[in-house]
Design an enzyme around this catalytic site. Structure first.
Site, PDB file in Angstrom:
ATOM      1  N   HIS A   1       1.043  -0.713  -0.124  1.00  7.23           N
ATOM      2  CA  HIS A   1       0.317  -0.245   0.350  1.00  7.23           C
ATOM      3  C   HIS A   1       0.951   1.503  -0.220  1.00  7.23           C
ATOM      4  O   HIS A   1       0.245   2.324   0.565  1.00  7.23           O
ATOM      5  CB  HIS A   1      -1.444   0.196   1.326  1.00  7.23           C
ATOM      6  CG  HIS A   1      -1.912  -1.381   1.075  1.00  7.23           C
ATOM      7  ND1 HIS A   1      -1.273  -2.310   1.722  1.00  7.23           N
ATOM      8  CD2 HIS A   1      -2.960  -0.971   0.476  1.00  7.23           C
ATOM      9  CE1 HIS A   1      -2.573  -3.314   1.894  1.00  7.23           C
ATOM     10  NE2 HIS A   1      -3.854  -2.718   1.222  1.00  7.23           N
TER      11      HIS A   1
ATOM     12  N   ARG B   1      -5.021  16.157   5.320  1.00  5.19           N
ATOM     13  CA  ARG B   1      -4.079  16.184   6.953  1.00  5.19           C
ATOM     14  C   ARG B   1      -2.450  16.300   6.325  1.00  5.19           C
ATOM     15  O   ARG B   1      -1.572  17.154   7.134  1.00  5.19           O
ATOM     16  CB  ARG B   1      -4.588  16.534   8.086  1.00  5.19           C
ATOM     17  CG  ARG B   1      -5.339  16.529   7.954  1.00  5.19           C
ATOM     18  CD  ARG B   1      -5.681  17.661   9.575  1.00  5.19           C
ATOM     19  NE  ARG B   1      -6.652  18.308   9.813  1.00  5.19           N
ATOM     20  CZ  ARG B   1      -7.940  17.618  10.667  1.00  5.19           C
ATOM     21  NH1 ARG B   1      -8.078  16.578  10.954  1.00  5.19           N
ATOM     22  NH2 ARG B   1      -8.933  18.653  10.806  1.00  5.19           N
TER      23      ARG B   1
ATOM     24  N   VAL C   1      -2.429  11.310  14.558  1.00  7.18           N
ATOM     25  CA  VAL C   1      -2.717  12.290  15.279  1.00  7.18           C
ATOM     26  C   VAL C   1      -3.959  12.696  14.717  1.00  7.18           C
ATOM     27  O   VAL C   1      -3.559  12.719  13.228  1.00  7.18           O
ATOM     28  CB  VAL C   1      -1.668  13.797  14.898  1.00  7.18           C
ATOM     29  CG1 VAL C   1      -0.159  13.862  15.437  1.00  7.18           C
ATOM     30  CG2 VAL C   1      -1.160  13.973  13.291  1.00  7.18           C
ATOM     31  N   GLY C   2      -5.254  13.163  15.693  1.00  5.55           N
ATOM     32  CA  GLY C   2      -5.832  13.383  14.975  1.00  5.55           C
ATOM     33  C   GLY C   2      -7.571  14.344  15.715  1.00  5.55           C
ATOM     34  O   GLY C   2      -6.723  14.653  17.153  1.00  5.55           O
TER      35      GLY C   2
ATOM     36  N   GLU D   1     -12.453   7.501  19.315  1.00  4.22           N
ATOM     37  CA  GLU D   1     -11.378   7.854  18.389  1.00  4.22           C
ATOM     38  C   GLU D   1     -11.865   7.054  17.347  1.00  4.22           C
ATOM     39  O   GLU D   1     -12.881   5.874  18.066  1.00  4.22           O
ATOM     40  CB  GLU D   1     -10.890   8.823  18.152  1.00  4.22           C
ATOM     41  CG  GLU D   1      -9.099   7.927  19.024  1.00  4.22           C
ATOM     42  CD  GLU D   1      -8.980   6.773  18.537  1.00  4.22           C
ATOM     43  OE1 GLU D   1      -8.118   7.248  17.494  1.00  4.22           O
ATOM     44  OE2 GLU D   1      -8.964   5.086  18.908  1.00  4.22           O
ATOM     45  N   MET D   2     -10.810   6.732  16.502  1.00  2.00           N
ATOM     46  CA  MET D   2     -10.883   5.041  15.409  1.00  2.00           C
ATOM     47  C   MET D   2     -10.254   4.276  14.893  1.00  2.00           C
ATOM     48  O   MET D   2     -10.217   3.185  14.584  1.00  2.00           O
ATOM     49  CB  MET D   2     -11.989   5.669  13.886  1.00  2.00           C
ATOM     50  CG  MET D   2     -13.422   6.446  14.590  1.00  2.00           C
ATOM     51  SD  MET D   2     -14.831   6.818  13.433  1.00  2.00           S
ATOM     52  CE  MET D   2     -15.025   4.438  12.566  1.00  2.00           C
ATOM     53  N   GLU D   3      -9.115   4.793  15.805  1.00  2.00           N
ATOM     54  CA  GLU D   3      -8.028   4.370  15.007  1.00  2.00           C
ATOM     55  C   GLU D   3      -6.530   3.575  16.253  1.00  2.00           C
ATOM     56  O   GLU D   3      -6.069   2.910  15.931  1.00  2.00           O
ATOM     57  CB  GLU D   3      -7.061   5.059  14.689  1.00  2.00           C
ATOM     58  CG  GLU D   3      -7.382   5.337  13.046  1.00  2.00           C
ATOM     59  CD  GLU D   3      -8.938   5.953  13.064  1.00  2.00           C
ATOM     60  OE1 GLU D   3      -8.722   6.870  14.036  1.00  2.00           O
ATOM     61  OE2 GLU D   3      -9.651   6.594  12.371  1.00  2.00           O
TER      62      GLU D   3
ATOM     63  N   ASP E   1     -15.502  17.540  19.290  1.00  4.55           N
ATOM     64  CA  ASP E   1     -16.972  17.745  19.262  1.00  4.55           C
ATOM     65  C   ASP E   1     -17.266  17.228  20.981  1.00  4.55           C
ATOM     66  O   ASP E   1     -16.618  16.232  20.656  1.00  4.55           O
ATOM     67  CB  ASP E   1     -17.319  16.820  17.964  1.00  4.55           C
ATOM     68  CG  ASP E   1     -17.543  15.155  17.998  1.00  4.55           C
ATOM     69  OD1 ASP E   1     -16.275  15.220  17.635  1.00  4.55           O
ATOM     70  OD2 ASP E   1     -17.854  14.254  18.293  1.00  4.55           O
TER      71      ASP E   1
HETATM   72  N1  HPA Z   1     -15.959   9.209  16.445  1.00  7.47           N
HETATM   73  C1  HPA Z   1     -15.454   9.319  16.499  1.00  7.47           C
HETATM   74  N2  HPA Z   1     -14.899   9.306  15.582  1.00  7.47           N
HETATM   75  C2  HPA Z   1     -14.394  10.069  15.992  1.00  7.47           C
HETATM   76  C3  HPA Z   1     -15.672  10.996  16.737  1.00  7.47           C
HETATM   77  C4  HPA Z   1     -16.526  10.950  17.457  1.00  7.47           C
HETATM   78  O1  HPA Z   1     -18.001  11.529  17.770  1.00  7.47           O
HETATM   79  N3  HPA Z   1     -15.025  12.842  16.490  1.00  7.47           N
HETATM   80  C5  HPA Z   1     -13.902  12.667  16.467  1.00  7.47           C
HETATM   81  N4  HPA Z   1     -12.977  11.523  15.724  1.00  7.47           N
END
Ligand code: HPA
Length: 234
Positions: free
Chosen positions: A4, A24, A88-89, A179-181, A204
């Site tokens: 990849h 980013r 970084v996120g 977050e997701m990672e 958020d």
């Molecule tokens: N959920 C998952 N990932 C995110 C969120 C969320 O509300 N905000 C920023 N990354």
């Protein structure tokens, strides 16, 4: 070259920042690196290598979600010899005392993903950050005057949930944000003996439903990148 990434061997630095968004990655390279050179174009998942304060450093987009982040981190470590991987996120806060625009450092990453059930069955693996990177990032964030929190974060496999209130089970156990990672990154790093960290800005808030504007996100994001670069290279 890996499946990849089409960077040449040796083209990627030992220290890599990992934003989810490839644009980013370009922003970080153009804003913070001296002499950035693009090292990846496969799937438009942009990656760049340059120097920061004279030290070689890379940035590589990972896409969204644990599977995508695990593919890039695995190839960076095993095919390109990367040793320090810093995600970084952004994240969504689960806690009243964790406000939008604050910085969170992910000491550990809980998850609703199956990645480690596949490996460990009924046993539980705790994906954790590298302590040296964590300490440096925390001290850097404090000295720069950021509001910073260190603790458990939640790496979710889903952004949209049928039951919005499902977050409360994590919040009740002190998890700071979603977050997701990170859980994927920490697991891959542990497997291969690399150092990993996740630094997030709160974009958020799940309790107040507050959101940051894109200008605010950019500004707080830039502050976090300085913290990440100083922690990685200081
Ligand atoms: N959920 C998952 N990932 C995110 C969120 C969320 O509300 N905000 C920023 N990354």
């Amino acid at each position: 070259m890996s499946i990849h990434l089409n960077a040449e061997p040796g083209q990627i630095a030992e220290t890599v920042l990992l934003p989810g968004d490839p644009l980013r990655a370009r922003h970080i390279a153009e804003t913070f690196f001296e002499n950035p050179v693009q090292h990846n174009s496969v799937r438009g998942m942009l990656g760049f290598t340059g120097t920061y304060k004279g030290v070689r450093v890379s940035v590589q987009g990972t896409g969204m979600g644990i599977p995508s982040a695990m593919i890039y981190s695995e190839e960076l470590i095993t095919q390109y010899g990367c040793k320090n991987l810093i995600r970084v996120g952004t994240c969504g806060s689960y806690q009243p005392h964790v406000h939008v625009r604050d910085i969170i450092i992910g000491q550990a990453a809980s998850t609703d993903s199956n990645i480690n059930r596949i490996r460990f069955g009924e046993k539980t693996f705790a994906p954790v950050a590298d302590f040296g990177l964590l300490l440096a990032a925390y001290q850097g964030a404090v000295s720069r005057g950021h509001r910073v929190h260190v603790g458990n974060i939640m790496s979710s496999d889903t952004f949209y949930h049928d039951d919005f209130d499902q977050y409360k089970i994590w919040a009740d156990f002190g998890v700071l944000a979603v977050e997701m990672e990170a859980a994927g990154l920490y697991t891959v790093a542990a497997k291969h003996g690399a150092r990993a960290l996740t630094i997030l800005t709160v974009s958020d808030h799940l309790i107040t439903r507050e959101e940051t504007t894109s200008e605010e996100r950019q500004l707080t994001f830039n502050g976090m990148i300085e913290v990440a670069l100083d922690a990685a290279l200081g």
